[in-house]
Design an enzyme around this catalytic site. Structure first.
Site, short mmCIF file in Angstrom:
data_model
loop_
_atom_site.label_atom_id
_atom_site.label_comp_id
_atom_site.label_asym_id
_atom_site.label_seq_id
_atom_site.Cartn_x
_atom_site.Cartn_y
_atom_site.Cartn_z
N GLU A 1 9.39 2.18 -0.92
CA GLU A 1 8.37 2.61 0.56
C GLU A 1 9.05 2.81 1.46
O GLU A 1 9.26 2.47 2.48
CB GLU A 1 7.04 1.63 0.45
CG GLU A 1 6.08 1.52 -0.78
CD GLU A 1 5.37 1.11 0.00
OE1 GLU A 1 4.73 0.76 1.26
OE2 GLU A 1 4.31 0.48 -0.66
N GLU B 1 2.88 -1.16 -7.77
CA GLU B 1 2.15 -1.18 -7.09
C GLU B 1 0.66 -0.52 -6.80
O GLU B 1 0.10 0.62 -6.56
CB GLU B 1 2.68 -1.89 -5.16
CG GLU B 1 2.91 -2.85 -5.37
CD GLU B 1 3.94 -2.65 -3.41
OE1 GLU B 1 2.94 -2.41 -3.12
OE2 GLU B 1 5.28 -2.41 -3.50
C1 FCB Z 1 3.02 -2.10 0.22
C2 FCB Z 1 4.19 -3.19 0.16
C3 FCB Z 1 3.98 -4.46 -0.85
C4 FCB Z 1 2.70 -4.81 -0.03
C5 FCB Z 1 1.75 -3.72 -0.51
C6 FCB Z 1 0.35 -4.78 0.26
O1 FCB Z 1 3.32 -1.14 1.04
O2 FCB Z 1 5.43 -2.54 -1.07
O3 FCB Z 1 5.17 -4.98 -0.28
O4 FCB Z 1 2.64 -5.26 1.60
O5 FCB Z 1 2.06 -2.38 0.36
#
Ligand code: FCB
Length: 459
Positions: free
Chosen positions: A167, A366
């Site tokens: 990110e 994620e």
């Molecule tokens: C993302 C991050 C991760 C976590 C999630 C909820 O932005 O990559 O580390 O904090 O959100």
């Protein structure tokens, strides 16, 4: 339970974490300070004064955590390497004890039949590099390549999947423009330079990974669905600016070999100087990738809004004349994020439409939700809302797959409750509860549900 979606036989099911959020042991075995140590120890910046000093104590309990992963049945585990454990001062001597820790973790995973997926940078920049300018300066990208070379030289034979950056939007814009992430700066040009140098660092790291002979190299982006609040021309233009700042700033150089055509209308004179860009950068940044990692949590609804800063000289890179609007009618998680699984399908289909065959295979690196979950009288955590969230997002992912997007894997965020950055420990994303007083791990109902989903794929 035969209502689980069926994924292709080789589809990867995984779980994800990140170093600063779980490891603790911040002063052990030669680890140097990172920008998150500095940020979290600055009074008033993190909720409740929480820090990652101890976190989930994973540094000492990694065997127990790998056992949880093995029991869960995941085929891959995504974790990040703390740069300041490997190169404590950001440049110069390598710390063998740092490398040893990750080598032990990797061996433990392989012995459990789990493929490691390594993220090289999940935000814990060595403080020494921030002191020399951080991502605002090109040198940081070069030191990132050196560090990548060291780690890949050590682990390339045992780690099949490598993610350069997690990110970069958060690193560049939350870190150097909004100030809600380390290092907590509020700048205009500095943040845009950081965005560019993160991309350059990615390109150099891909070269280092290729030289080490890794099987798969990619990057993880938090791409957003930016929806205009109304059909008005002003709101639609605001959505384009949001899309440029969140998505196109990454995807255009990475996948199309160009800078976004909408950058001038988004950043005006902040971007026109462009003195941080060099000839050849686009070719470096746009090297072919084996996969694109995408993190998806929620869509964002935006409306037109005037500059928030009265003084244009103090304009930041995220003051792009739009504001986020609360999406009514959807359930909101403990983060106050709206739950819109269809947004994931739409995001993937839009990417495919825009980039066509230039879109590499996708891993959803994620996805998950923070909920207000507490153990019940029976000691278990009945997190039905999280199960519904995961179930509906996996179904949305399957819809995109069936519509022709080449999705190869899904990683739940997160294996453990952990340090949720500026929110501290108050937000729990884990499918395993962590009792921070005792460090006891309690698998939640969502853990058992995910385990059943994975095992149903094999029936
Ligand atoms: C993302 C991050 C991760 C976590 C999630 C909820 O932005 O990559 O580390 O904090 O959100």
């Amino acid at each position: 339970m035969n209502d689980f979606p069926r994924f292709p036989p080789e589809f990867v099911f995984g779980a994800a974490t990140a170093s600063y959020q779980i490891e603790g042991a911040v002063r052990e075995d030669g680890r140097g300070p990172s920008i998150w140590d500095t940020y979290s120890h600055t009074p008033g910046l993190v909720a409740n004064g929480d820090t990652g000093d101890i976190a989930c104590d994973h540094y000492h309990r990694y065997r127990e955590d790998v056992a949880l992963l093995r029991e869960l049945g995941v085929t891959s585990y995504r974790f990040s390497i703390a740069w300041p454990r490997i190169v404590p001062d950001g440049s110069g001597p390598v710390n063998p004890k740092g490398l040893d820790f990750y080598a032990r973790l990797v061996d433990e995973l392989l012995a459990a039949g789990i493929e490691p997926a390594v993220t090289l940078y999940h935000w814990d920049l060595p403080q020494a590099l921030e002191d020399r300018g951080g991502w605002r300066v090109r040198e940081t990208a070069e030191r990132f390549a050196d560090y990548t070379e060291v780690v890949a030289g050590h682990l390339a034979d045992r780690v099949p999947r490598w993610i350069t950056l997690n990110e970069p939007w958060c690193s560049a814009f939350l870190g150097y423009s909004v100030g809600r992430h380390a290092p907590g700066a509020r700048e205009g040009r500095g943040a845009l330079a950081a965005a560019h140098h993160l991309l350059v660092g990615h390109g150099l790291a891909v070269q280092a990974l290729r030289a080490a002979g890794v099987r798969e190299a990619g990057i993880t982006l938090n791409l957003d669905r930016n929806l205009p609040a109304t059909g008005s021309a002003a709101d639609r233009a605001a959505a384009v600016r949001a899309d440029t700042q969140h998505n196109l700033v990454w995807t255009e150089p990475l996948l199309a070999g160009r800078y976004p055509g909408t950058e001038e209308e988004t950043w005006g004179e902040l971007i026109t100087a462009q003195d941080f860009r060099r000839d050849g950068d686009l070719a470096l940044v746009g090297q072919p990738l084996d996969f694109l990692g995408i993190n998806y949590y929620r869509p964002i609804v935006v409306a037109d809004a005037p500059y928030q800063e009265a003084d244009p000289a103090r304009r930041t890179a995220t003051d792009n004349r739009y504001k986020e609007i609360r999406l009514e009618g959807a359930r909101h998680t403990a983060m106050d994020w709206p739950v819109v699984p269809g947004g994931l399908t739409d995001l993937l289909l839009a990417l495919k439409e825009r980039y066509g065959d230039a879109l590499p295979p996708v891993h959803l690196t994620e996805n998950g939700s923070a909920e207000h979950d507490e153990p019940g009288p029976d000691g278990a955590v009945h997190d039905h809302d999280r199960i519904a969230y995961l179930r509906d997002h996996l179904a949305a992912l399957k819809t995109a797959l069936d519509a022709g997007v080449d999705v190869r894997g899904y990683y739940v965020w997160s294996l453990l409750d952990n340090f949720e950055w500026a929110y501290g420990y108050g937000k729990r994303f884990g499918i395993v509860r962590v009792d921070y007083d005792t460090q006891r791990r309690v698998p939640k109902d969502s853990y058992h549900w995910y385990r059943a989903l994975i095992s149903a794929q094999r029936d």
